[in-house]
Design an enzyme around this catalytic site. Sequence first.
Site, PDB file in Angstrom:
ATOM      1  N   CYS A   9       0.789  -1.549  -0.235  1.00  0.00           N
ATOM      2  CA  CYS A   9      -0.089   0.178  -0.257  1.00  0.00           C
ATOM      3  C   CYS A   9       0.724   0.914  -0.020  1.00  0.00           C
ATOM      4  O   CYS A   9       2.244   1.014   0.379  1.00  0.00           O
ATOM      5  CB  CYS A   9      -0.449   0.201   1.070  1.00  0.00           C
ATOM      6  SG  CYS A   9       0.472  -0.638   2.830  1.00  0.00           S
ATOM      7  N   HIS A  38       5.506  -5.211   8.757  1.00  0.00           N
ATOM      8  CA  HIS A  38       5.421  -6.989   9.396  1.00  0.00           C
ATOM      9  C   HIS A  38       5.690  -7.117   8.109  1.00  0.00           C
ATOM     10  O   HIS A  38       4.742  -8.794   7.868  1.00  0.00           O
ATOM     11  CB  HIS A  38       4.419  -6.456  10.207  1.00  0.00           C
ATOM     12  CG  HIS A  38       4.151  -6.504  11.801  1.00  0.00           C
ATOM     13  ND1 HIS A  38       3.038  -4.749  11.894  1.00  0.00           N
ATOM     14  CD2 HIS A  38       4.853  -5.621  12.595  1.00  0.00           C
ATOM     15  CE1 HIS A  38       2.682  -5.317  13.075  1.00  0.00           C
ATOM     16  NE2 HIS A  38       4.308  -5.001  13.609  1.00  0.00           N
ATOM     17  N   HIS A  72       3.879   1.708  11.762  1.00  0.00           N
ATOM     18  CA  HIS A  72       2.143   1.676  12.838  1.00  0.00           C
ATOM     19  C   HIS A  72       2.360   2.907  13.471  1.00  0.00           C
ATOM     20  O   HIS A  72       1.532   3.177  13.767  1.00  0.00           O
ATOM     21  CB  HIS A  72       2.648   0.315  12.890  1.00  0.00           C
ATOM     22  CG  HIS A  72       3.480  -0.916  12.813  1.00  0.00           C
ATOM     23  ND1 HIS A  72       4.698  -1.417  12.845  1.00  0.00           N
ATOM     24  CD2 HIS A  72       2.631  -1.302  11.904  1.00  0.00           C
ATOM     25  CE1 HIS A  72       4.930  -2.361  11.484  1.00  0.00           C
ATOM     26  NE2 HIS A  72       3.670  -2.370  10.980  1.00  0.00           N
ATOM     27  N   CYS A  94       2.730   6.035   8.580  1.00  0.00           N
ATOM     28  CA  CYS A  94       1.729   5.603   7.901  1.00  0.00           C
ATOM     29  C   CYS A  94       0.805   7.373   7.857  1.00  0.00           C
ATOM     30  O   CYS A  94       0.007   7.546   9.138  1.00  0.00           O
ATOM     31  CB  CYS A  94       1.093   5.413   7.617  1.00  0.00           C
ATOM     32  SG  CYS A  94      -0.611   5.322   6.136  1.00  0.00           S
ATOM     33  N   GLU A 124       0.458  -0.489  16.505  1.00  0.00           N
ATOM     34  CA  GLU A 124      -0.449   0.527  16.045  1.00  0.00           C
ATOM     35  C   GLU A 124      -1.348   1.115  17.654  1.00  0.00           C
ATOM     36  O   GLU A 124      -1.373   2.056  17.655  1.00  0.00           O
ATOM     37  CB  GLU A 124      -1.907   0.460  14.750  1.00  0.00           C
ATOM     38  CG  GLU A 124      -2.111   1.542  14.133  1.00  0.00           C
ATOM     39  CD  GLU A 124      -3.326   1.038  13.189  1.00  0.00           C
ATOM     40  OE1 GLU A 124      -2.646   0.186  12.523  1.00  0.00           O
ATOM     41  OE2 GLU A 124      -3.826   1.508  12.971  1.00  0.00           O
ATOM     42  N   CYS A 193      -8.259   1.893   6.492  1.00  0.00           N
ATOM     43  CA  CYS A 193      -7.809   2.210   5.748  1.00  0.00           C
ATOM     44  C   CYS A 193      -7.882   1.883   4.371  1.00  0.00           C
ATOM     45  O   CYS A 193      -8.823   0.528   3.919  1.00  0.00           O
ATOM     46  CB  CYS A 193      -5.864   2.631   5.639  1.00  0.00           C
ATOM     47  SG  CYS A 193      -5.649   1.112   4.574  1.00  0.00           S
ATOM     48  N   SER A 221       1.315  -9.872  10.766  1.00  0.00           N
ATOM     49  CA  SER A 221       0.546  -7.939   9.794  1.00  0.00           C
ATOM     50  C   SER A 221      -0.768  -9.406   9.705  1.00  0.00           C
ATOM     51  O   SER A 221      -1.686  -9.325   9.362  1.00  0.00           O
ATOM     52  CB  SER A 221       1.329  -9.203   8.856  1.00  0.00           C
ATOM     53  OG  SER A 221      -0.009  -7.891   8.103  1.00  0.00           O
ATOM     54  N   SER A 222      -1.133  -7.708  10.862  1.00  0.00           N
ATOM     55  CA  SER A 222      -2.726  -7.697  11.311  1.00  0.00           C
ATOM     56  C   SER A 222      -3.307  -8.192   9.712  1.00  0.00           C
ATOM     57  O   SER A 222      -4.455  -8.121   9.526  1.00  0.00           O
ATOM     58  CB  SER A 222      -2.867  -6.528  12.146  1.00  0.00           C
ATOM     59  OG  SER A 222      -4.371  -6.759  11.916  1.00  0.00           O
ATOM     60  N   ASN A 223      -2.966  -6.767   8.625  1.00  0.00           N
ATOM     61  CA  ASN A 223      -3.905  -6.900   8.116  1.00  0.00           C
ATOM     62  C   ASN A 223      -4.243  -8.087   6.899  1.00  0.00           C
ATOM     63  O   ASN A 223      -5.046  -8.344   6.230  1.00  0.00           O
ATOM     64  CB  ASN A 223      -3.675  -5.783   6.595  1.00  0.00           C
ATOM     65  CG  ASN A 223      -2.011  -5.711   5.965  1.00  0.00           C
ATOM     66  OD1 ASN A 223      -2.522  -6.052   4.570  1.00  0.00           O
ATOM     67  ND2 ASN A 223      -1.184  -5.425   6.426  1.00  0.00           N
TER      68      ASN A 223
HETATM   69  O1  0O3 Z   1      -0.903  -2.895  11.118  1.00  0.00           O
HETATM   70  P1  0O3 Z   1      -0.289  -4.268  10.477  1.00  0.00           P
HETATM   71  O2  0O3 Z   1       0.191  -5.404  11.408  1.00  0.00           O
HETATM   72  O3  0O3 Z   1      -0.994  -5.264   9.539  1.00  0.00           O
HETATM   73  O4  0O3 Z   1       0.970  -3.709   9.838  1.00  0.00           O
HETATM   74  P2  0O3 Z   1       2.005  -4.075   8.541  1.00  0.00           P
HETATM   75  O5  0O3 Z   1       1.637  -5.828   7.752  1.00  0.00           O
HETATM   76  O6  0O3 Z   1       3.421  -4.265   8.419  1.00  0.00           O
HETATM   77  O7  0O3 Z   1       1.587  -3.664   7.339  1.00  0.00           O
HETATM   78  C1  0O3 Z   1       0.833  -2.662   6.907  1.00  0.00           C
HETATM   79  C2  0O3 Z   1      -0.199  -1.411   8.195  1.00  0.00           C
HETATM   80  C3  0O3 Z   1       0.704  -0.373   8.797  1.00  0.00           C
HETATM   81  C4  0O3 Z   1       1.196  -0.510   8.669  1.00  0.00           C
HETATM   82  C5  0O3 Z   1      -0.598   0.158   9.827  1.00  0.00           C
HETATM   83  O8  0O3 Z   1      -1.641   0.239   8.987  1.00  0.00           O
HETATM   84 FE1  SF4 Z   2      -0.905   1.044   4.781  1.00  0.00          FE
HETATM   85 FE2  SF4 Z   2      -1.874   0.905   7.273  1.00  0.00          FE
HETATM   86 FE3  SF4 Z   2      -1.440   3.170   5.850  1.00  0.00          FE
HETATM   87 FE4  SF4 Z   2      -3.840   1.743   5.347  1.00  0.00          FE
HETATM   88  S1  SF4 Z   2      -3.229   2.417   7.127  1.00  0.00           S
HETATM   89  S2  SF4 Z   2      -1.904   2.489   3.475  1.00  0.00           S
HETATM   90  S3  SF4 Z   2      -2.411  -0.459   5.924  1.00  0.00           S
HETATM   91  S4  SF4 Z   2       0.262   1.760   6.112  1.00  0.00           S
END
Ligand code: 0O3
Ligand code: SF4
Length: 315
Positions: A9, A38, A72, A94, A124, A193, A221-223
């Site tokens: 993303c 992650h 995060h 982000c 996060e 998001c 990785s939550s997502n």
């Molecule tokens: O928050 P999540 O465990 O999904 O984090 P990832 O896998 O590093 O993906 C990026 C998403 C993020 C930074 C928080 O929205």
């Molecule tokens: Fe990516 Fe997290 Fe930002 Fe969404 S909030 S765009 S998953 S980094």
Amino acid sequence: MLAAPRGFCAGVDRAIQIVEQALTKFGAPVYVRHEIVHNRYVVESLKAKGAVFVKELDEIPDTSQPVIFSAHGVAKTIPEAAKNRNMFVVDATCPLVSKVHIEAARHFEQGREIVLVGHAGHPEVVGTLGQLPPGAITLIETADDARAFEPRDASKLAFITQTTLSLDDTAEIVGVLKERFPGIGGPVKEDICYATTNRQNAVKAIAEKIDGLIVVGGPKSSNSLRLVEVAERFGCRFSVLVERASDIPWEKLEGVTSVGITAGASAPELIVEEVVEAFRARYEVEIEVVTTLEERVVFNIPRDVRVTRTPAEQR
Ligand code: 0O3
Ligand code: SF4
């Protein structure tokens, strides 16, 4: 069936670029608090280029080299501690996570008690809770938590959410909150998001046509974990998370004719290709890409570390 959108993303792309451009501009080492995203492959690749990953700032020696916060987000105490040590901080949080931090601060200034929908212990969530003094935000994880929650004053209440939650679970939780507290402040739906939303919807679009789903992503990785759940709930016979092609559980694929592949927001496309190649080595493969939507979101890199020009500057 290859689900699209999948993989990186805009927030992850920006966070990785920040580390890479900081390394180009300032040389190694560049310190990163928490895994930048992650994904082990991403972290190991950046380590090989000179990034040093730490859990906490006290592991970093006194230095003028950049200290980067992960995508995060962090609690308020972290930039404060960095400032006390005169660290050169580059924040890779982000912008869509920062937006939730700003919402929380706004509700607090307006005297509202805040409910955060999210998963306990996730970085996060730790970062968002840490935007405000202890007690200002109550974390709820489930619809039952929402049913049991007793606010101090139901007329001064607001909610915010983690950005990477299940759309369906969150709709239920927010539904309970809105039914119990009709005056509750908050976003129109939730703070999930665009990338989380689009990746879950892309899985839903193929779930009925596939026997099982492979999700490329890290175990933290939550997502990515939410994508595994979506496929299970929408009737797939199996749904698994793999970090690399070597993790594919081939025994589960016996008798299977149609498989979906997707990737979490922190998973490189290179590993999706590795997975596809692993299938080609065992089966006759026919690929169908199912695109539910085109994404065009891009976030700028902070000026401090930028070595490339932004699209606007190139014009
Ligand atoms: O928050 P999540 O465990 O999904 O984090 P990832 O896998 O590093 O993906 C990026 C998403 C993020 C930074 C928080 O929205
Ligand atoms: Fe990516 Fe997290 Fe930002 Fe969404 S909030 S765009 S998953 S980094």
